[in-house]
Design a protein around this motif. Structure first.
Motif, PDB file in Angstrom:
ATOM      1  N   THR A 180     -77.403  42.578   0.301  1.00  0.00           N
ATOM      2  CA  THR A 180     -76.410  42.043  -0.628  1.00  0.00           C
ATOM      3  C   THR A 180     -75.948  40.655  -0.211  1.00  0.00           C
ATOM      4  O   THR A 180     -75.734  39.775  -1.053  1.00  0.00           O
ATOM      5  CB  THR A 180     -75.216  43.006  -0.791  1.00  0.00           C
ATOM      6  N   TRP A 181     -75.854  40.404   1.104  1.00  0.00           N
ATOM      7  CA  TRP A 181     -75.425  39.072   1.533  1.00  0.00           C
ATOM      8  C   TRP A 181     -76.539  38.048   1.374  1.00  0.00           C
ATOM      9  O   TRP A 181     -76.272  36.879   1.081  1.00  0.00           O
ATOM     10  CB  TRP A 181     -74.937  39.111   2.977  1.00  0.00           C
ATOM     11  N   PHE A 182     -77.791  38.456   1.527  1.00  0.00           N
ATOM     12  CA  PHE A 182     -78.894  37.513   1.316  1.00  0.00           C
ATOM     13  C   PHE A 182     -78.939  37.057  -0.138  1.00  0.00           C
ATOM     14  O   PHE A 182     -79.034  35.849  -0.424  1.00  0.00           O
ATOM     15  CB  PHE A 182     -80.234  38.143   1.706  1.00  0.00           C
ATOM     16  N   PHE A 183     -78.847  38.003  -1.058  1.00  0.00           N
ATOM     17  CA  PHE A 183     -78.898  37.599  -2.465  1.00  0.00           C
ATOM     18  C   PHE A 183     -77.595  36.942  -2.903  1.00  0.00           C
ATOM     19  O   PHE A 183     -77.593  36.155  -3.862  1.00  0.00           O
ATOM     20  CB  PHE A 183     -79.259  38.796  -3.344  1.00  0.00           C
ATOM     21  N   ASN A 184     -76.502  37.230  -2.194  1.00  0.00           N
ATOM     22  CA  ASN A 184     -75.270  36.468  -2.385  1.00  0.00           C
ATOM     23  C   ASN A 184     -75.530  34.997  -2.052  1.00  0.00           C
ATOM     24  O   ASN A 184     -75.126  34.094  -2.789  1.00  0.00           O
ATOM     25  CB  ASN A 184     -74.182  37.056  -1.487  1.00  0.00           C
ATOM     26  N   PHE A 185     -76.219  34.766  -0.932  1.00  0.00           N
ATOM     27  CA  PHE A 185     -76.589  33.402  -0.540  1.00  0.00           C
ATOM     28  C   PHE A 185     -77.489  32.755  -1.587  1.00  0.00           C
ATOM     29  O   PHE A 185     -77.275  31.596  -1.971  1.00  0.00           O
ATOM     30  CB  PHE A 185     -77.309  33.429   0.812  1.00  0.00           C
ATOM     31  N   VAL A 186     -78.501  33.499  -2.052  1.00  0.00           N
ATOM     32  CA  VAL A 186     -79.424  32.953  -3.052  1.00  0.00           C
ATOM     33  C   VAL A 186     -78.658  32.532  -4.297  1.00  0.00           C
ATOM     34  O   VAL A 186     -78.864  31.433  -4.839  1.00  0.00           O
ATOM     35  CB  VAL A 186     -80.511  33.997  -3.407  1.00  0.00           C
ATOM     36  N   LEU A 187     -77.749  33.381  -4.760  1.00  0.00           N
ATOM     37  CA  LEU A 187     -76.979  33.057  -5.952  1.00  0.00           C
ATOM     38  C   LEU A 187     -76.079  31.842  -5.721  1.00  0.00           C
ATOM     39  O   LEU A 187     -76.015  30.928  -6.551  1.00  0.00           O
ATOM     40  CB  LEU A 187     -76.153  34.268  -6.370  1.00  0.00           C
ATOM     41  N   GLY A 188     -75.393  31.824  -4.566  1.00  0.00           N
ATOM     42  CA  GLY A 188     -74.470  30.734  -4.287  1.00  0.00           C
ATOM     43  C   GLY A 188     -75.167  29.396  -4.135  1.00  0.00           C
ATOM     44  O   GLY A 188     -74.677  28.367  -4.603  1.00  0.00           O
ATOM     45  N   VAL A 189     -76.325  29.392  -3.486  1.00  0.00           N
ATOM     46  CA  VAL A 189     -77.004  28.125  -3.220  1.00  0.00           C
ATOM     47  C   VAL A 189     -77.731  27.593  -4.457  1.00  0.00           C
ATOM     48  O   VAL A 189     -77.945  26.380  -4.589  1.00  0.00           O
ATOM     49  CB  VAL A 189     -77.985  28.275  -2.030  1.00  0.00           C
TER      50      VAL A 189
ATOM     51  N   ALA B  59     -69.345  25.151   9.963  1.00  0.00           N
ATOM     52  CA  ALA B  59     -68.145  25.975  10.043  1.00  0.00           C
ATOM     53  C   ALA B  59     -68.277  27.213   9.157  1.00  0.00           C
ATOM     54  O   ALA B  59     -67.908  28.330   9.547  1.00  0.00           O
ATOM     55  CB  ALA B  59     -66.920  25.160   9.639  1.00  0.00           C
ATOM     56  N   ARG B  60     -68.811  27.004   7.952  1.00  0.00           N
ATOM     57  CA  ARG B  60     -68.948  28.142   7.041  1.00  0.00           C
ATOM     58  C   ARG B  60     -70.070  29.084   7.489  1.00  0.00           C
ATOM     59  O   ARG B  60     -69.988  30.292   7.265  1.00  0.00           O
ATOM     60  CB  ARG B  60     -69.183  27.647   5.610  1.00  0.00           C
ATOM     61  N   PHE B  61     -71.091  28.557   8.119  1.00  0.00           N
ATOM     62  CA  PHE B  61     -72.131  29.428   8.676  1.00  0.00           C
ATOM     63  C   PHE B  61     -71.527  30.328   9.751  1.00  0.00           C
ATOM     64  O   PHE B  61     -71.818  31.532   9.811  1.00  0.00           O
ATOM     65  CB  PHE B  61     -73.264  28.592   9.262  1.00  0.00           C
ATOM     66  N   ALA B  62     -70.647  29.756  10.596  1.00  0.00           N
ATOM     67  CA  ALA B  62     -69.982  30.560  11.631  1.00  0.00           C
ATOM     68  C   ALA B  62     -69.103  31.639  11.013  1.00  0.00           C
ATOM     69  O   ALA B  62     -68.915  32.716  11.599  1.00  0.00           O
ATOM     70  CB  ALA B  62     -69.147  29.653  12.535  1.00  0.00           C
ATOM     71  N   LEU B  63     -68.565  31.375   9.820  1.00  0.00           N
ATOM     72  CA  LEU B  63     -67.748  32.372   9.135  1.00  0.00           C
ATOM     73  C   LEU B  63     -68.549  33.650   8.857  1.00  0.00           C
ATOM     74  O   LEU B  63     -67.983  34.746   8.815  1.00  0.00           O
ATOM     75  CB  LEU B  63     -67.217  31.787   7.822  1.00  0.00           C
ATOM     76  N   GLY B  64     -69.860  33.511   8.715  1.00  0.00           N
ATOM     77  CA  GLY B  64     -70.710  34.672   8.469  1.00  0.00           C
ATOM     78  C   GLY B  64     -70.700  35.683   9.599  1.00  0.00           C
ATOM     79  O   GLY B  64     -70.926  36.879   9.372  1.00  0.00           O
ATOM     80  N   PHE B  65     -70.427  35.221  10.831  1.00  0.00           N
ATOM     81  CA  PHE B  65     -70.324  36.162  11.947  1.00  0.00           C
ATOM     82  C   PHE B  65     -69.088  37.056  11.798  1.00  0.00           C
ATOM     83  O   PHE B  65     -69.026  38.142  12.378  1.00  0.00           O
ATOM     84  CB  PHE B  65     -70.258  35.411  13.277  1.00  0.00           C
ATOM     85  N   GLY B  66     -68.096  36.589  11.038  1.00  0.00           N
ATOM     86  CA  GLY B  66     -66.932  37.419  10.769  1.00  0.00           C
ATOM     87  C   GLY B  66     -67.128  38.326   9.576  1.00  0.00           C
ATOM     88  O   GLY B  66     -66.636  39.447   9.552  1.00  0.00           O
ATOM     89  N   ILE B  67     -67.876  37.844   8.575  1.00  0.00           N
ATOM     90  CA  ILE B  67     -68.032  38.612   7.344  1.00  0.00           C
ATOM     91  C   ILE B  67     -69.034  39.748   7.508  1.00  0.00           C
ATOM     92  O   ILE B  67     -68.789  40.886   7.084  1.00  0.00           O
ATOM     93  CB  ILE B  67     -68.450  37.679   6.183  1.00  0.00           C
TER      94      ILE B  67
ATOM     95  N   ASP C 184     -61.858  35.216   2.387  1.00  0.00           N
ATOM     96  CA  ASP C 184     -62.871  34.351   3.013  1.00  0.00           C
ATOM     97  C   ASP C 184     -63.872  33.852   1.974  1.00  0.00           C
ATOM     98  O   ASP C 184     -64.375  32.730   2.058  1.00  0.00           O
ATOM     99  CB  ASP C 184     -63.636  35.117   4.096  1.00  0.00           C
ATOM    100  N   GLU C 185     -64.176  34.712   1.000  1.00  0.00           N
ATOM    101  CA  GLU C 185     -65.204  34.373   0.019  1.00  0.00           C
ATOM    102  C   GLU C 185     -64.735  33.380  -1.031  1.00  0.00           C
ATOM    103  O   GLU C 185     -65.539  32.582  -1.526  1.00  0.00           O
ATOM    104  CB  GLU C 185     -65.690  35.652  -0.687  1.00  0.00           C
TER     105      GLU C 185
ATOM    106  N   ALA D 224     -73.290  29.112   2.785  1.00  0.00           N
ATOM    107  CA  ALA D 224     -73.632  29.179   4.211  1.00  0.00           C
ATOM    108  C   ALA D 224     -73.225  30.491   4.886  1.00  0.00           C
ATOM    109  O   ALA D 224     -73.999  31.051   5.677  1.00  0.00           O
ATOM    110  CB  ALA D 224     -73.014  27.994   4.948  1.00  0.00           C
ATOM    111  N   PRO D 225     -72.012  31.046   4.618  1.00  0.00           N
ATOM    112  CA  PRO D 225     -71.649  32.295   5.320  1.00  0.00           C
ATOM    113  C   PRO D 225     -72.606  33.440   5.017  1.00  0.00           C
ATOM    114  O   PRO D 225     -72.876  34.281   5.880  1.00  0.00           O
ATOM    115  CB  PRO D 225     -70.241  32.611   4.782  1.00  0.00           C
ATOM    116  N   TYR D 226     -73.133  33.466   3.816  1.00  0.00           N
ATOM    117  CA  TYR D 226     -73.966  34.596   3.398  1.00  0.00           C
ATOM    118  C   TYR D 226     -75.386  34.460   3.937  1.00  0.00           C
ATOM    119  O   TYR D 226     -76.069  35.471   4.141  1.00  0.00           O
ATOM    120  CB  TYR D 226     -73.928  34.708   1.874  1.00  0.00           C
TER     121      TYR D 226
END
Length: 622
Positions: A517-526, A220-228, A134-135, A168-170
């Motif tokens: 970890t997912w919040f800072f994953n988002f920070v890094l990705g964005v 769509a990718r934000f919705a993927l976060g409900f799975g991750i 997914d990632e 978005a997922p993170y």
């Protein structure tokens, strides 16, 4: 479930003069004294009972909850005795030769398990692979979709939108997904949560293949976060609650290894669909297939998750004791093992039920100094798992290699190579994490990760005229980073967070850890596309190289070692005030230089000795 016996004296790198810590256990309010005793109650609730008393308790438990027939009642009597000290089965009277042989094999041949246990292992491994795939399918897909969506420019708007879509997922995980873990597990159980989250993943992955605008891809990718999000916290818990004691640590550790395998699968899918041509009706068919391909492992999980037994501990939390017994019997070779493990779950749950201190458990993470120190250590390793820069490579390696003048196919192939390395070098962590220890692994690998990041970034200054050297150095730098990341900052954060907290607040601590970890994953990705635009690629890699240096100091000062500790020993470890541990960490530097550089025969300090009780949690609020 069953902690390993203590080793007498702790590792050589964990010490402060013992006279500084004098327990003050007679002071404090009733609530404070209750806090001091929480882990003592949980470390072994059966300590102090005679075998005869334990047999009676086991019999009463089986009869009260109407579990099985006379043979099952006998099994619970013996199981209660075995639960007190599982490794001392040869001292328990009443066991048949066959039962003793089963118990012996449990320790001598720990991977000899019923096929249902292997089904659970396969389920957990495949769920982790879903996570990784997914990632990373977005890594190659973004090469094409950002042009199709009109966000491929170097202007500020385009770089921020690319980062926002990728991350978005993170964002969903940090804001919503991870915090759904507790209610989802309460309502649907472990299997149900895994099924629902894999459904979310499959639907969202398919959805990503049909979008035609950047904002639709974001949704769509934000919705993927409900799975991750909920899956990342549930699968390790499910593994821990179903695994027998002898393989529990190794099985929980596999989460990171098979996530790395899924990351590799994502890169492979990008390369497989790279040359797919558009049709007259579909533009961007290649990247759409890449994004949608991640749905297939999720669908496989959905198809067989309910062939695996539900967590016995979850059944017991719902007071469904007979179903819990049926479940665990399928996961053990003999009902003696099942009765032992189920009864121990029961007494642990009873102990946890008494841990009501009159305030919200999230507040307990902050207000109780022992918990707060565990939270600080857990949060810093979770933060550094992202800010070491690993997901710059995981999510943007294809873009990075394209900037180094790779062809698209070569960029995808190089990314796949990084994924293979990330997976292969995670395998030794099964051994190293319990031999070298969590803290020593990080202290060893952070400097090497920093060097690899600097090397990769500075390689972009090699002139284009030296094309082969430029490409070779960039690939070498990223691969070296993967080699040292995979056995260190890769597996350590989830393992450390799962064991650092006391049992009564562990689910809340893990929810906080995964959200972090997912919040800072988002920070890094964005931020990476804009960071690379503002700092240049050289500056972007140097930024994260610097954070690896910061991470080394944070681990040295604020992260105690937890390997092979019982709950009682962990209580001692996190009862050492932070300021004392930080000063001790600084003193490790001259000790290391004298012993390993100057080769002098110097003795390590002793932080505390196992026979002494830990200092009070109220001793120091640092």
């Amino acid at each position: 479930m069953f902690a390993k016996p203590g080793r007498g004296m702790l590792e050589e790198h964990e010490t402060v003069p013992k006279p500084q810590f004098v327990p003050q256990r007679t002071f404090g309010t009733a609530a404070e004294r209750a806090r001091r005793n929480i882990n003592a109650k949980l470390s072994n609730p059966l300590a102090g009972y005679s075998h005869a008393e334990l047999r009676k308790r086991g019999h009463r438990f089986a009869i009260a909850h109407e579990i099985g027939d006379e043979s099952d009642i006998r099994a619970f009597g013996l199981g209660a005795v075995l639960a007190q000290s599982p490794e001392k089965y040869d001292r328990v009277s009443g066991l048949t030769d066959q039962e003793k042989e089963v118990l012996r094999r449990e320790f001598a041949h720990r991977w000899s398990q019923p096929w249902k246990m292997y089904a659970v292992i396969a389920l957990c491994s495949l769920s982790a692979a879903v996570q990784g795939m997914d990632e990373t399918v977005v890594n190659g897909a973004q090469i094409w979709y950002k042009h199709q969506f009109g966000i491929a420019g170097d202007d500020s708007r385009s770089t921020w939108l690319v980062g926002l879509v990728n991350a978005a997922p993170y964002l969903c995980c940090a804001l919503v997904g991870c915090w759904l873990t507790v209610p989802f597990n309460h309502w649907f159980g472990r299997r149900g949560t895994i099924f629902i989250t894999c459904c979310f993943s499959a639907i969202a992955c398919l959805w990503q293949g049909f979008v035609s605008t950047w904002w639709a891809m974001f949704v769509a990718r934000f919705a993927l976060g409900f799975g991750i999000g909920p899956k990342s916290a549930t699968v390790p818990v499910y593994a821990a609650e179903t695994a027998p004691p002898a393989i529990r640590g190794a099985l929980v550790m596999q989460w990171q290894m098979w996530t790395a395998f899924g990351i590799m699968l994502g890169y492979a899918a990008d390369l497989i669909f790279y040359q797919v041509s558009d049709t007259s009706a579909i533009v961007g068919l290649n990247w759409r297939l890449m994004m949608a391909s991640a749905m297939f492992p999720a669908l496989v999980v959905c198809c067989f998750v309910f062939t695996c037994p539900e967590s016995p501990r979850w059944y017991m939390s719902k007071k469904q004791y007979f179903r819990a017994y049926q479940s665990i019997c399928t996961l053990r070779h003999h009902k003696i093992q099942a009765a032992r493990d189920l009864y121990y779950m029961h007494v642990l749950l009873e102990a946890e039920d008494t841990m009501v201190l009159g305030q919200n458990k999230l507040l307990e993470l902050i207000t109780v100094p022992r918990n707060r120190r565990a939270m600080i250590a857990s949060e810093l390793v979770m933060f550094m798992q992202q800010f070491c820069g690993v997901n710059v490579i995981a999510y943007y390696s294809s873009e990075i290699f394209l900037e180094a003048n790779f062809s698209p196919a070569s960029a995808l192939a190089a990314s796949l190579g990084w994924g293979v390395i990330n997976w292969l070098f995670a395998i030794p962590a099964i051994y190293t994490i319990d031999t070298f220890g969590r803290r020593n692994l990080l202290l060893s690998t952070f400097p090497l990760m920093s060097v690899a990041m600097f090397f990769t970034g500075f390689s972009f200054w090699i002139p284009e005229s030296s094309h082969a050297a430029r490409i070779g150095c960039i690939v070498l730098g990223t691969y070296l980073f993967g080699i040292v990341y995979s056995p260190g900052e890769g597996p350590v954060p989830f393992t450390y967070s799962a064991e650092a907290y006391p049992l009564y607040v562990r689910s809340y601590g893990m929810a906080l850890a995964t959200a972090t970890t997912w919040f800072f994953n988002f920070v890094l990705g964005v931020t990476w596309p804009s960071l690379r635009y503002a700092f240049t690629t050289q500056g972007g890699f140097a930024w994260y190289a610097g954070w690896n240096i910061v991470g080394w100091w944070l681990v040295l000062l604020f992260m105690p070692e937890t390997k092979n500790k019982t709950l009682e020993e962990l209580d001692q470890v996190f009862s050492v005030p932070t300021r004392f541990h930080a000063r001790y960490g600084l003193r490790q530097i001259p000790y290391f230089l004298k012993r390993y550089v100057l080769r002098r025969d110097v003795s390590p300090e002793i932080l505390y000795e196992r026979e002494d009780m830990a200092p009070s949690r109220d001793l120091g609020n640092a």
